[in-house]
Write a protein that holds these residues in place. Structure first.
Motif, short mmCIF file in Angstrom:
data_model
loop_
_atom_site.label_atom_id
_atom_site.label_comp_id
_atom_site.label_asym_id
_atom_site.label_seq_id
_atom_site.Cartn_x
_atom_site.Cartn_y
_atom_site.Cartn_z
N UNK A 31 -18.82 25.30 -29.74
CA UNK A 31 -19.95 25.24 -28.44
C UNK A 31 -19.83 23.95 -27.56
N UNK A 32 -19.80 22.76 -28.35
CA UNK A 32 -19.43 21.49 -27.28
C UNK A 32 -18.30 21.67 -26.67
N UNK A 33 -17.24 22.05 -26.99
CA UNK A 33 -16.08 22.27 -26.01
C UNK A 33 -16.30 23.08 -24.94
N UNK A 34 -16.95 23.99 -24.98
CA UNK A 34 -17.34 24.67 -23.93
C UNK A 34 -18.01 24.06 -22.78
N UNK A 35 -18.80 22.97 -23.24
CA UNK A 35 -19.27 22.13 -22.18
C UNK A 35 -18.77 20.78 -21.91
N UNK A 36 -17.30 20.94 -22.40
CA UNK A 36 -16.31 19.60 -22.05
C UNK A 36 -16.26 18.62 -23.19
N UNK A 37 -16.88 18.99 -24.32
CA UNK A 37 -17.18 17.81 -25.37
C UNK A 37 -16.31 18.28 -26.58
N UNK A 38 -16.74 17.97 -27.84
CA UNK A 38 -15.62 18.10 -29.06
C UNK A 38 -16.43 17.66 -30.18
N UNK A 39 -15.59 17.69 -31.28
CA UNK A 39 -16.19 17.40 -32.62
C UNK A 39 -15.43 18.41 -33.65
N UNK A 40 -16.40 18.39 -34.76
CA UNK A 40 -16.00 18.93 -35.88
C UNK A 40 -16.71 20.29 -36.16
N UNK A 41 -16.43 21.17 -36.84
CA UNK A 41 -17.12 22.44 -37.33
C UNK A 41 -18.68 22.18 -37.46
N UNK A 42 -19.29 21.39 -38.16
CA UNK A 42 -20.45 21.06 -38.44
C UNK A 42 -21.25 19.77 -37.64
N UNK A 43 -20.38 19.04 -36.80
CA UNK A 43 -20.59 17.92 -35.98
C UNK A 43 -19.94 17.95 -34.68
N UNK A 44 -20.68 17.92 -33.53
CA UNK A 44 -20.14 17.88 -32.31
C UNK A 44 -21.08 17.28 -31.29
N UNK A 45 -20.51 17.03 -30.24
CA UNK A 45 -21.29 16.34 -29.10
C UNK A 45 -20.54 16.79 -27.73
N UNK A 46 -21.51 16.79 -26.67
CA UNK A 46 -21.12 16.79 -25.31
C UNK A 46 -22.20 16.01 -24.37
#
Length: 131
Positions: free
Chosen positions: A89-104
């Motif tokens: 989900x975060x990657x779809x907004x240009x962010x990233x992270x891990x399965x249970x923790x991400x940010x954008x």
């Protein structure tokens, strides 16, 4: 000595739990990537992560955000039991992270905010589909 350090650390954790509980009292809902999820305006990084983690229990995921100058940092957390892959989900907004923790980061929240009535309606539909 060591006992004083341990006691001080325990007191800080109790206070953090209190702050998180206070933040969660003011939660609202956002529509992120088609998911209606609980969210808070955390204000600080520590509360941002802890609030989202706590709210994610029993949800697909939760979000907590803070304004950082000209953008919003949105932290996503999902529960180990029922959570979705927030990194995608975060990657779809240009962010990233891990399965249970991400940010954008985004310019504004306008496209994500929904009314409380919409959130309640969503929860009612979700509960009836589980029965």
């Amino acid at each position: 000595g060591l006992n004083e350090i341990v006691h001080e650390g325990e007191a800080q954790l109790v206070y953090l739990d209190y702050l998180v509980a206070e933040h969660i009292k003011h939660k609202h809902y956002l529509n992120i990537a088609g998911y209606i999820v609980p969210a808070t305006n955390a204000g600080t990084r520590g509360l941002q992560h802890e609030s989202a983690t706590e709210m994610s229990i029993g949800q697909p995921f939760a979000a907590s955000y803070r304004h950082t100058g000209d953008k919003y940092t949105v932290s996503l957390r999902s529960d180990g039991e029922e959570g979705v892959d927030v990194a995608k989900i975060a990657e779809s907004f240009g962010g990233g992270g891990h399965f249970h923790a991400a940010a954008f980061m985004i310019d504004n929240l306008e496209g994500f905010i929904i009314s409380e009535d919409e959130a309640i309606e969503h929860e009612t539909i979700e509960r009836s589909s589980i029965s």
